[in-house]
Write a protein that holds these residues in place. Structure first.
Motif, short mmCIF file in Angstrom:
data_model
loop_
_atom_site.label_atom_id
_atom_site.label_comp_id
_atom_site.label_asym_id
_atom_site.label_seq_id
_atom_site.Cartn_x
_atom_site.Cartn_y
_atom_site.Cartn_z
N PRO A 414 9.58 -6.79 5.18
CA PRO A 414 8.98 -6.25 5.49
C PRO A 414 9.92 -6.41 6.61
N LEU A 415 9.92 -5.04 7.76
CA LEU A 415 11.05 -5.14 8.75
C LEU A 415 9.79 -5.12 10.15
N THR A 416 8.29 -5.25 10.47
CA THR A 416 7.45 -5.30 11.85
C THR A 416 6.52 -4.84 10.69
N ASN A 417 5.59 -5.44 11.66
CA ASN A 417 4.64 -5.67 10.70
C ASN A 417 2.99 -5.64 12.15
N ASP A 418 2.78 -5.00 12.84
CA ASP A 418 1.72 -4.85 14.33
C ASP A 418 0.34 -4.74 13.66
N LEU A 419 -0.11 -4.58 12.42
CA LEU A 419 -1.49 -4.65 12.03
C LEU A 419 -2.34 -5.08 11.45
N ASP A 420 -1.56 -6.22 10.89
CA ASP A 420 -2.76 -6.83 10.53
C ASP A 420 -1.61 -8.47 10.41
N ASN A 421 -2.08 -9.63 10.26
CA ASN A 421 -1.69 -10.82 10.04
C ASN A 421 -0.45 -11.48 9.12
N ARG A 422 -0.52 -10.85 8.04
CA ARG A 422 -0.08 -11.16 6.69
C ARG A 422 1.64 -11.13 7.35
N PRO A 423 2.81 -12.62 6.84
CA PRO A 423 3.41 -12.79 6.98
C PRO A 423 4.20 -11.83 6.76
N LYS A 424 5.30 -11.43 7.23
CA LYS A 424 6.96 -10.66 7.03
C LYS A 424 7.79 -11.87 6.64
N ILE A 425 7.11 -11.75 5.07
CA ILE A 425 8.00 -12.86 4.42
C ILE A 425 8.82 -11.57 2.82
N ILE A 426 9.58 -12.05 2.30
CA ILE A 426 10.30 -11.55 1.66
C ILE A 426 9.52 -11.25 0.04
N ARG A 427 9.08 -10.32 -0.74
CA ARG A 427 8.14 -10.79 -1.55
C ARG A 427 7.98 -9.50 -2.90
N PRO A 428 7.30 -9.96 -3.45
CA PRO A 428 7.04 -8.54 -4.57
C PRO A 428 6.60 -7.30 -3.99
N GLY A 429 7.37 -6.39 -4.91
CA GLY A 429 6.39 -5.16 -4.02
C GLY A 429 5.54 -4.56 -5.79
N ALA A 430 5.23 -3.18 -5.37
CA ALA A 430 4.62 -2.69 -6.62
C ALA A 430 4.95 -3.45 -8.09
N LEU A 431 3.75 -3.33 -8.70
CA LEU A 431 4.27 -4.18 -10.18
C LEU A 431 3.52 -3.44 -11.26
N PHE A 432 4.03 -2.43 -12.15
CA PHE A 432 2.85 -2.38 -13.10
C PHE A 432 3.02 -1.01 -14.11
N LEU A 433 2.62 -1.24 -14.69
CA LEU A 433 3.16 -0.23 -15.84
C LEU A 433 2.38 1.09 -16.16
N ASN A 434 2.78 2.27 -16.47
CA ASN A 434 2.13 3.97 -16.37
C ASN A 434 2.58 4.10 -17.64
N GLN A 435 0.99 4.19 -18.27
CA GLN A 435 1.32 6.00 -18.94
C GLN A 435 1.58 6.61 -19.56
N PHE A 436 2.33 8.07 -19.30
CA PHE A 436 1.96 9.46 -18.81
C PHE A 436 2.35 9.94 -20.24
N HIS A 437 1.13 10.99 -20.19
CA HIS A 437 1.00 11.89 -21.24
C HIS A 437 1.03 13.87 -20.86
N ALA A 438 1.34 13.92 -22.02
CA ALA A 438 1.21 15.83 -21.53
C ALA A 438 0.79 16.24 -22.72
N ALA A 439 0.05 17.32 -23.29
CA ALA A 439 -0.31 17.58 -24.93
C ALA A 439 -1.15 19.35 -24.14
N GLY A 440 -0.06 20.38 -23.84
CA GLY A 440 -0.43 21.77 -23.47
C GLY A 440 -1.13 21.58 -22.22
N HIS A 441 -1.62 22.16 -21.83
CA HIS A 441 -2.56 22.14 -20.02
C HIS A 441 -2.78 21.04 -19.78
#
Length: 628
Positions: A414-441
């Protein structure tokens, strides 16, 4: 022909008025602007000729003007007053205005251009609203001097929201149409007849004189650089105003991709050895079959055309049948360079025949890819802090586990935070699994984990998209809850936020403009609908939207722009780069949770429209192909 050259000299670079529209000092003009032209401006006005309640405070207007369609301009301007000891200002930014200009008639040899200009009726402070018709004609005096004459009429009526910022949730409520005289702080801006003349010498500098329906103003302007204009004026022979603007084209094809230094001569068979000998270090998981189908993945560019075009230059075209870009190891489709770029879907047999299942899938020719991703969210606050923002930088990476299956992780700084009261601490970002699949259209995306916007849970997306057809249809469902890092550990609430949306999108044949209508249940349990107008330029995407739900109504814009320089460091197995793009969405209202959503790694519609054959073919033509 002489008239055409004259018009081109004015449309390429011209001065703008106080609100950032083509014009003189305060008055607009009906100039033709090339498709895709963007102009960013900053203009300062004196206190006695300003737009506040009692004309005592000077200020400035920051503007962006975009020719989003041929003949059609959209202008966004932000007005800020300067506080003085005698007249303090509480609001950091007063008017946020969205204006439109349509060129009804283009200029000909004997006819002036005619434009209609109108502001959206969403403003609470209507002092800068413009509702006007204006005509403009250019003339050549001699080989060194050209001049422009404009005349127009501003409506004595305006439409605006008669309310206060406390009623900001109803953006389309409390609208009134009344005479400007009825407004308590009426400024007489462009009310009645107005006009002006400018004289340009050697396309380098000029002078201008105008009547803005109330005052007579005079000024000068200089073309300081190829795309930069400086101007200054005197208002009614009393006070000084000045400003500057810079314009550039969003449709210009980058020169670095137009070089043919890599063109491979001869008709030698296409093999893996040739590919690796070409040192194609921007591509991953590159392979080729005996039929000349080349498969590759690239994660440096949001726009898939530059890497596709570079491959065309690098490899012998006589033996290349198809180019098959991958996303997370899954083929998007087959592309071929002919009179235009042609697309065909990948069949089931091809997918099975060339699927690689080494675990982890990351070992199949992929780099350990780490990128720097900026995040920015802002609202307009008070005078002491005009822009209140939440700004962060994240280091993010992606591990490919199986074809289409990836794990994304990151560290947030975090660099700036004027929108809420959450602390400016280094923390994990987004962590997630994603499955992409395509079949024809048919395309699918499923995600589970901790997403952006402090939401954790599940998200599923489906889209039917024939990438050579204008129509596409999609659906999205998600079940999430809140989470955040309070300082130690992690807090998460109950996963009870259901989002369910459907949409239909249509891509206009020319230019690349998508009209998208979506409806359903949003993150704050509000039901409603949203319409988007999305323009794809060469490397930048800009959209404008309006949405109405049970929580209120609003308008706004969103954009996605590339982040330079791209690759920063690269070794044999690892790479550090900037993110392929920076995305931001701005909403006119705030605090009422109107049509809110959270972000996963990507939205299917945003991803797939980058691969539409029409969008790629238009860039192919810009690059100067097909060869004659």
């Amino acid at each position: 022909m002489a008239l055409l050259l004259l018009l081109c000299s004015f449309t390429a670079l011209s001065q703008s008025n106080i609100s950032g529209k083509a014009g003189l000092i305060y008055t607009p003009a009906a100039r033709y602007s090339p498709d895709g032209n963007m102009e960013i401006g900053l203009h300062f006005f004196p206190g006695s000729y300003g737009f506040n309640a009692d004309n005592q405070n000077p200020g400035r207007v920051l503007s962006m003007n975009l020719t989003v369609l041929p003949r059609f301009d959209i202008n966004i301007n932000l007005l800020q007053l300067f506080s003085t000891t005698t007249h303090p200002v509480k609001l950091g930014l007063g008017d946020r205005q969205l204006d439109f200009k349509y060129l009804v008639l283009k200029e000909t040899r004997f006819r002036p251009a005619l434009a209609a200009i109108f502001s959206t009726p969403t403003s609470i402070s209507p002092t800068l609203l413009t509702h006007a018709l204006v005509a403009t004609k250019h003339f050549r005096w001699n080989e060194h001097a050209d001049f422009e004459i404009s005349a127009g009429y501003g409506s004595p009526y305006h439409i605006y929201r008669k309310g206060s910022t406390l009623d900001n949730y109803g953006l389309f409520a409390n609208m009134v149409a009344e005479k400007k005289d009825a407004y308590a702080y009426h400024k007489h801006y462009l009310e009645g007849p107005f006009g002006g003349i400018s004289l340009t010498f050697n396309k380098k500098f000029g002078v201008m004189l105008e009547y803005d329906s109330r005052n007579v103003n005079a000024g000068v302007y200089v073309y300081a650089l190829k795309n930069w204009v400086l101007q200054a004026g005197v208002m009614n022979a009393r006070q000084v105003t000045f400003g500057s603007s810079y314009n550039f084209s969003l449709l210009k094809f980058p020169r670095r991709y137009a070089s043919k230094d890599y063109q491979a001569p001869g008709k030698k068979a296409l093999t893996d050895e040739i590919i690796h000998a070409k040192q194609i270090d921007k591509f991953e998981n590159v392979s080729v079959d005996s039929l000349g189908n080349i498969r590759y993945e690239q994660r440096l560019n949001r726009n898939p055309f530059p890497p596709l075009y570079q491959l065309k230059q690098m490899l012998p075209q006589s033996v290349v049948r198809h180019y098959t870009p991958l996303f997370q190891g899954i083929p998007i489709g087959h592309y071929a360079f002919k009179e235009k770029i042609e697309f065909e879907p990948v069949n089931k047999l091809y997918r099975k025949q060339y699927a690689k299942n080494r675990f982890p899938f990351h070992r199949n020719g992929y780099l350990i890819d780490v990128w720097i991703q900026p995040y920015f969210n802002a609202i307009f606050g008070n005078f002491d802090k005009p822009v209140q923002s939440n700004t962060s930088i994240a280091l993010q990476s992606q591990m490919l586990l199986l074809p289409g299956l990836s794990f994304q992780w990151g560290i947030l700084f975090p660099l700036t935070n004027d929108l809420d009261n959450r602390p400016k601490i280094i923390r994990p970002g987004a962590l997630f699994l994603n499955q992409f699949h395509a079949a024809g259209h048919h395309y699918f995306s499923g995600s589970a984990g901790f997403f952006h916007n402090d939401q954790y849970g599940l998200n599923v997306q489906y889209r039917y998209a024939d990438l050579k057809s204008p129509w596409s249809f999609g659906a999205e469902a998600g079940l999430t809850g809140d989470y955040y890092y309070p300082g130690k550990g992690i807090y998460y609430g109950k996963a009870d936020k259901l989002i369910m949306l459907v949409d239909a999108a249509y891509l206009l044949p020319n230019p690349d403009v998508t009209i998208k209508l979506s409806a359903g249940r949003y993150l704050a349990a509000d039901m409603g609908a949203r319409i988007d107008l999305i323009r794809q330029f060469s490397n930048i995407e800009i959209g404008f939207y309006a949405t109405t739900t049970s929580n209120g109504s609003t308008i706004g814009f969103h954009l996605a722009i590339p982040i330079f320089p791209g690759k920063l460091l690269q070794g044999r197995h690892t790479r550090l780069r900037t993110a392929d793009s920076f995305a931001w969405e701005y909403s006119y209202t705030r605090g009422y949770r109107i049509g809110e959503r959270y972000r996963t790694g990507y939205q299917l519609d945003q991803l797939l429209r980058q691969y539409h054959s029409q969008y790629l073919s238009r860039q192919y033509r810009q690059a100067g192909y097909p060869d004659k």
